[in-house]
Motif scaffolding. Structure first.
Motif, mmCIF file in Angstrom:
data_model
loop_
_atom_site.group_PDB
_atom_site.id
_atom_site.type_symbol
_atom_site.label_atom_id
_atom_site.label_comp_id
_atom_site.label_asym_id
_atom_site.label_seq_id
_atom_site.Cartn_x
_atom_site.Cartn_y
_atom_site.Cartn_z
ATOM 1 N N LEU A 1 19.958 -10.195 33.923
ATOM 2 C CA LEU A 1 20.521 -10.526 32.910
ATOM 3 C C LEU A 1 20.565 -9.537 31.652
ATOM 4 C CD1 LEU A 1 18.663 -14.199 32.266
ATOM 5 C CD2 LEU A 1 20.981 -13.493 33.112
ATOM 6 N N ALA A 2 19.658 -8.609 31.691
ATOM 7 C CA ALA A 2 19.615 -7.337 30.676
ATOM 8 C C ALA A 2 21.017 -6.547 31.144
ATOM 9 C CB ALA A 2 18.365 -6.710 30.596
ATOM 10 N N GLY A 3 20.895 -6.444 32.291
ATOM 11 C CA GLY A 3 22.098 -5.402 33.052
ATOM 12 C C GLY A 3 23.288 -6.030 32.785
ATOM 13 N N LEU A 4 23.573 -7.466 32.827
ATOM 14 C CA LEU A 4 24.896 -8.267 32.573
ATOM 15 C C LEU A 4 25.167 -8.023 30.894
ATOM 16 C CD1 LEU A 4 24.532 -11.233 34.544
ATOM 17 C CD2 LEU A 4 26.142 -9.487 34.870
ATOM 18 N N ALA A 5 24.069 -7.970 30.307
ATOM 19 C CA ALA A 5 24.300 -7.883 28.704
ATOM 20 C C ALA A 5 24.950 -6.348 28.670
ATOM 21 C CB ALA A 5 23.174 -8.197 27.778
ATOM 22 N N ASN A 6 24.382 -5.477 29.276
ATOM 23 C CA ASN A 6 24.927 -4.039 29.178
ATOM 24 C C ASN A 6 26.361 -3.969 29.702
ATOM 25 O OD1 ASN A 6 22.373 -3.126 27.979
ATOM 26 N ND2 ASN A 6 21.394 -2.564 30.013
ATOM 27 N N VAL A 7 26.675 -4.847 30.506
ATOM 28 C CA VAL A 7 28.027 -4.563 31.036
ATOM 29 C C VAL A 7 28.637 -5.137 30.050
ATOM 30 C CG1 VAL A 7 29.552 -5.594 32.912
ATOM 31 C CG2 VAL A 7 27.519 -4.429 33.685
ATOM 32 N N ILE A 8 28.325 -6.340 29.424
ATOM 33 C CA ILE A 8 29.137 -7.077 28.322
ATOM 34 C C ILE A 8 29.455 -6.124 27.213
ATOM 35 C CG2 ILE A 8 29.343 -8.820 26.658
ATOM 36 C CD1 ILE A 8 27.792 -10.470 28.810
ATOM 37 N N SER A 9 28.400 -5.388 26.959
ATOM 38 C CA SER A 9 28.644 -4.534 25.880
ATOM 39 C C SER A 9 29.291 -3.413 25.805
ATOM 40 C CB SER A 9 26.985 -3.953 25.396
ATOM 41 O OG SER A 9 27.093 -3.128 24.363
ATOM 42 N N ALA A 10 29.406 -2.654 27.088
ATOM 43 C CA ALA A 10 30.149 -1.680 27.598
ATOM 44 C C ALA A 10 31.679 -2.078 27.455
ATOM 45 C CB ALA A 10 29.669 -1.138 28.970
#
Length: 61
Positions: free
Chosen positions: A13-22
């Motif tokens: 989920l943290a990785g997905l949040a980083n993708v969303i942020s990028a």
């Protein structure tokens, strides 16, 4: 075993949040015709993350 599963879930989920942020950060430089789709993708991914987080709050350790 449950702790490892939850740790992996949190990392995913943290990785997905980083993708969303990028993707959100890139929207201003995207072609204007692709911006709405990018925003929709962000919204969809954020909703998925929120749903997963909601499920985690209901799990009793």
């Amino acid at each position: 075993m449950n702790a490892a599963i939850h740790e992996a879930t949190i990392k995913r989920l943290a990785g997905l949040a980083n993708v969303i942020s990028a993707l959100l950060a890139a929207i201003p430089i995207l072609d204007p015709s692709t911006q709405p789709d990018a925003l929709h993708t962000c919204a969809s991914m954020a909703a998925d993350v929120a749903d997963e987080l909601e499920k985690l709050t209901m799990v009793r350790l």
